[in-house]
Design a protein around this motif. Sequence first.
Motif, PDB file in Angstrom:
ATOM      1  N   SER A 143     -16.456   5.469 -10.964  1.00 38.07           N
ATOM      2  CA  SER A 143     -15.489   6.425  -9.167  1.00 38.07           C
ATOM      3  C   SER A 143     -14.104   6.448  -9.752  1.00 38.07           C
ATOM      4  CB  SER A 143     -15.836   6.240  -8.325  1.00 38.07           C
ATOM      5  OG  SER A 143     -15.590   6.574  -6.829  1.00 38.07           O
ATOM      6  N   THR A 144     -13.689   6.745  -8.456  1.00 37.37           N
ATOM      7  CA  THR A 144     -12.352   6.868  -9.097  1.00 37.37           C
ATOM      8  C   THR A 144     -11.049   5.866  -8.892  1.00 37.37           C
ATOM      9  OG1 THR A 144     -11.071   7.790  -6.893  1.00 37.37           O
ATOM     10  CG2 THR A 144     -12.424   9.030  -8.907  1.00 37.37           C
ATOM     11  N   GLN A 145      -9.911   5.842  -9.151  1.00 33.86           N
ATOM     12  CA  GLN A 145      -9.027   4.914  -9.667  1.00 33.86           C
ATOM     13  C   GLN A 145      -8.485   5.140  -7.876  1.00 33.86           C
ATOM     14  OE1 GLN A 145      -8.292   2.201 -10.937  1.00 33.86           O
ATOM     15  NE2 GLN A 145      -9.846   2.427 -12.476  1.00 33.86           N
ATOM     16  N   ASN A 146      -8.270   5.457  -6.622  1.00 36.84           N
ATOM     17  CA  ASN A 146      -7.904   5.484  -5.665  1.00 36.84           C
ATOM     18  C   ASN A 146      -9.275   5.203  -4.872  1.00 36.84           C
ATOM     19  OD1 ASN A 146      -8.863   7.320  -3.021  1.00 36.84           O
ATOM     20  ND2 ASN A 146      -6.759   8.097  -3.354  1.00 36.84           N
ATOM     21  N   GLN A 147     -10.408   5.611  -4.889  1.00 36.27           N
ATOM     22  CA  GLN A 147     -12.005   4.807  -4.306  1.00 36.27           C
ATOM     23  C   GLN A 147     -11.815   3.437  -4.133  1.00 36.27           C
ATOM     24  OE1 GLN A 147     -15.594   6.023  -2.904  1.00 36.27           O
ATOM     25  NE2 GLN A 147     -13.996   7.372  -1.805  1.00 36.27           N
ATOM     26  N   LEU A 148     -11.260   3.065  -5.954  1.00 35.80           N
ATOM     27  CA  LEU A 148     -11.243   1.681  -6.196  1.00 35.80           C
ATOM     28  C   LEU A 148     -10.422   1.001  -4.563  1.00 35.80           C
ATOM     29  CD1 LEU A 148     -12.304  -1.134  -7.438  1.00 35.80           C
ATOM     30  CD2 LEU A 148     -11.368  -0.499  -9.413  1.00 35.80           C
ATOM     31  N   SER A 158       0.817  -0.840   0.158  1.00 37.89           N
ATOM     32  CA  SER A 158       0.037  -0.053  -0.070  1.00 37.89           C
ATOM     33  C   SER A 158       0.802   1.120  -0.041  1.00 37.89           C
ATOM     34  CB  SER A 158      -0.543   0.076   0.777  1.00 37.89           C
ATOM     35  OG  SER A 158      -2.215  -1.083   0.814  1.00 37.89           O
ATOM     36  N   ARG A 159       1.739   0.789   0.729  1.00 38.48           N
ATOM     37  CA  ARG A 159       2.893   1.924   0.465  1.00 38.48           C
ATOM     38  C   ARG A 159       3.845   2.047  -0.727  1.00 38.48           C
ATOM     39  NH1 ARG A 159       1.534   1.077   6.363  1.00 38.48           N
ATOM     40  NH2 ARG A 159       2.020   2.503   6.984  1.00 38.48           N
ATOM     41  N   VAL A 160       4.070   0.970  -0.820  1.00 40.41           N
ATOM     42  CA  VAL A 160       5.077   1.317  -2.166  1.00 40.41           C
ATOM     43  C   VAL A 160       4.604   1.828  -2.918  1.00 40.41           C
ATOM     44  CG1 VAL A 160       6.594   0.166  -2.818  1.00 40.41           C
ATOM     45  CG2 VAL A 160       7.045  -0.667  -0.923  1.00 40.41           C
ATOM     46  N   LEU A 161       3.062   1.963  -3.892  1.00 42.58           N
ATOM     47  CA  LEU A 161       2.753   1.460  -4.826  1.00 42.58           C
ATOM     48  C   LEU A 161       1.068   2.852  -4.393  1.00 42.58           C
ATOM     49  CD1 LEU A 161       1.964  -1.667  -6.219  1.00 42.58           C
ATOM     50  CD2 LEU A 161       3.628  -0.916  -6.566  1.00 42.58           C
ATOM     51  N   GLY A 162       0.663   3.250  -3.332  1.00 43.63           N
ATOM     52  CA  GLY A 162      -0.147   4.182  -2.941  1.00 43.63           C
ATOM     53  C   GLY A 162      -1.499   3.093  -3.965  1.00 43.63           C
ATOM     54  N   PRO A 163      -2.656   4.071  -3.343  1.00 47.60           N
ATOM     55  CA  PRO A 163      -4.178   3.744  -4.032  1.00 47.60           C
ATOM     56  C   PRO A 163      -3.894   3.890  -5.318  1.00 47.60           C
ATOM     57  CG  PRO A 163      -4.078   5.803  -2.453  1.00 47.60           C
ATOM     58  CD  PRO A 163      -2.402   5.125  -3.237  1.00 47.60           C
ATOM     59  N   GLU A 164      -3.321   4.166  -5.954  1.00 50.13           N
ATOM     60  CA  GLU A 164      -3.591   4.517  -7.696  1.00 50.13           C
ATOM     61  C   GLU A 164      -3.292   3.146  -8.380  1.00 50.13           C
ATOM     62  OE1 GLU A 164      -4.994   6.658 -11.054  1.00 50.13           O
ATOM     63  OE2 GLU A 164      -5.125   7.117  -8.832  1.00 50.13           O
ATOM     64  N   LEU A 165      -1.933   2.596  -8.089  1.00 52.62           N
ATOM     65  CA  LEU A 165      -1.861   1.597  -8.313  1.00 52.62           C
ATOM     66  C   LEU A 165      -1.768   0.214  -8.221  1.00 52.62           C
ATOM     67  CD1 LEU A 165       1.829   1.941  -9.133  1.00 52.62           C
ATOM     68  CD2 LEU A 165       0.006   2.385 -10.449  1.00 52.62           C
ATOM     69  N   VAL A 166      -2.586   0.071  -6.363  1.00 48.60           N
ATOM     70  CA  VAL A 166      -4.156  -0.666  -6.584  1.00 48.60           C
ATOM     71  C   VAL A 166      -4.770  -1.101  -6.740  1.00 48.60           C
ATOM     72  CG1 VAL A 166      -4.551  -1.534  -3.284  1.00 48.60           C
ATOM     73  CG2 VAL A 166      -1.960  -0.688  -3.420  1.00 48.60           C
ATOM     74  N   GLY A 167      -5.413   0.099  -6.644  1.00 47.17           N
ATOM     75  CA  GLY A 167      -6.640   0.176  -8.202  1.00 47.17           C
ATOM     76  C   GLY A 167      -6.364  -0.481  -9.154  1.00 47.17           C
ATOM     77  N   ILE A 168      -5.315  -0.033  -9.479  1.00 45.77           N
ATOM     78  CA  ILE A 168      -5.201  -0.760 -11.056  1.00 45.77           C
ATOM     79  C   ILE A 168      -4.921  -2.231 -11.344  1.00 45.77           C
ATOM     80  CG2 ILE A 168      -3.088  -0.537 -13.011  1.00 45.77           C
ATOM     81  CD1 ILE A 168      -3.210   2.092 -12.294  1.00 45.77           C
ATOM     82  N   ASN A 169      -4.087  -2.763  -9.734  1.00 47.67           N
ATOM     83  CA  ASN A 169      -3.673  -4.217 -10.059  1.00 47.67           C
ATOM     84  C   ASN A 169      -5.205  -4.726  -9.849  1.00 47.67           C
ATOM     85  OD1 ASN A 169      -2.317  -6.865  -9.062  1.00 47.67           O
ATOM     86  ND2 ASN A 169      -2.984  -6.295  -6.889  1.00 47.67           N
ATOM     87  N   SER A 170      -6.232  -3.979  -9.042  1.00 53.56           N
ATOM     88  CA  SER A 170      -7.586  -4.641  -8.654  1.00 53.56           C
ATOM     89  C   SER A 170      -8.640  -4.586 -10.282  1.00 53.56           C
ATOM     90  CB  SER A 170      -8.292  -3.877  -7.281  1.00 53.56           C
ATOM     91  OG  SER A 170      -9.658  -4.422  -7.342  1.00 53.56           O
TER      92      SER A 170
END
Length: 477
Positions: free
Chosen positions: A233-238, A29-41
């Motif tokens: 919604s946004t990738q951050n929300q995801l 979560s800290r290395v990738l951040g919400p945006e990339l976590v959302g892309i992976n999901s």
Amino acid sequence: MKVIKNYLYNVVYQILLLLLPLITVPYISRVLGPELVGINSYTNSWMTFFMLVGQTGIALYGNREIAYHRENIKDRSRIFWGIELLQSMTILLSLAAYLIVVLLFSTTFQRYFLLQSLWIIAAGVDVSWYFMGMENFQRIVFRNMLVKLASVALIFLIVKGHNDLGKYIALMGLSNLVGNLTLWPYLRKEIKWVPVKLWRPFQHFYPALLLFIPTITTQIYQVVNRLMLGRMSTQNQLGQFQNADQIVKVVLAVVTASGQVMLPHIANKFSNGDVKGIRESLYNSFDFITALAVPVMFGIMAIAKPFAPWFLGSQFDDAGTLMMIEAPIILFIGWSNVTGTQYLMPINRTKEFTISVTLGAVVNIIANLFLIAFWGANGAALATVISELTVTVAQLFYIRGTIRRRQLFKSTWKYLLSGMLMFIIVYRLASVIQMTVANLILEVALGAAVYALGVFLLHAPIIQQAFTLINSRNKGK
């Protein structure tokens, strides 16, 4: 005792799955951040659909068929080769379709979509369903534990910065592939070679397809909220929803660990005509699941708000609210795991099971359309709860003619009352002390003590089950 041992093996593995995210999720979560976590999901969600189509219900079907014929090595060998050939063919077709769609229509995240295909390849060589049907959970658990521990170590060695999302996806897919391949050497002592002309893979296609329908519909309402949230919604929300959902689902896995153990056990009883034994197992399992799910549900709700930003990072403050909203699925899925996976599926009442999960999928899509539009990720979490409740209610309706529902729920109030008292105390404590490892352990220990005292004073059936188990083990010695 075999069922208990298999359950304990599975619980040990699920606890490992519970502990490993305590290390990896905060780091990722800290290395990738919400945006990339959302892309992976998002990319993983689309891959999951193709993988499930390729599996065509074979995992559940193979598990059940091996359980039906486990005493006859010739029959189970013939069934194994036929099912595995069918699985290989359907996975290859699914992989080809996935690659065509990705190469022709995906441009934004094409690299990540291609790396996710490793999961589909891994599904083609997965024979864990055979060992589940044989109720040999020790072998599966040992293999999975080694693979998971190795993958955790590699995450810290390989995933170092914001540009390493591709490495993370590849690592997770490859670890799954290697893990599935490691089970094959054990088959040499389990099955015999059967002439290819006797395999007859297509005779398994239709019954496996019948089980595929509930499997794919179950995944629809488990995955569609992420897809719809990513679009609406946004990738951050995801990303917020993905991590909250992941934490709840990992804890849930400990509650539902009995499902994989009981399915082949009940299927074997069904093939031998032991109707009384099936009902007794169901009542005991339902009470056990309720006794376990209630404190887990209330425990998650009590610590969620301070836990999320502490565990995931300050960027994931909203995940705490999402965890509180989604926590009731632990109880609902626990119940439907008993009525569906442990009862309807093994006794071949696939039609009722299919209708229940299809109804849940439809409700989930409709609820998401309205709730995400108004409340974003909170709406997706609420839609998940509503859909899981729908499945549970439908399955309870279908078992009304063969299982006494009043007996299933007669002691539920004792667990709920004990759980609510635990929630009040732990929630208050979590709101006044800082979240640290020591304080988290204190909250969990206090909650467990309060809940255990409650069920003991109320004479809940789980206490008698525990004494019976202890006495049986002492007599065995």
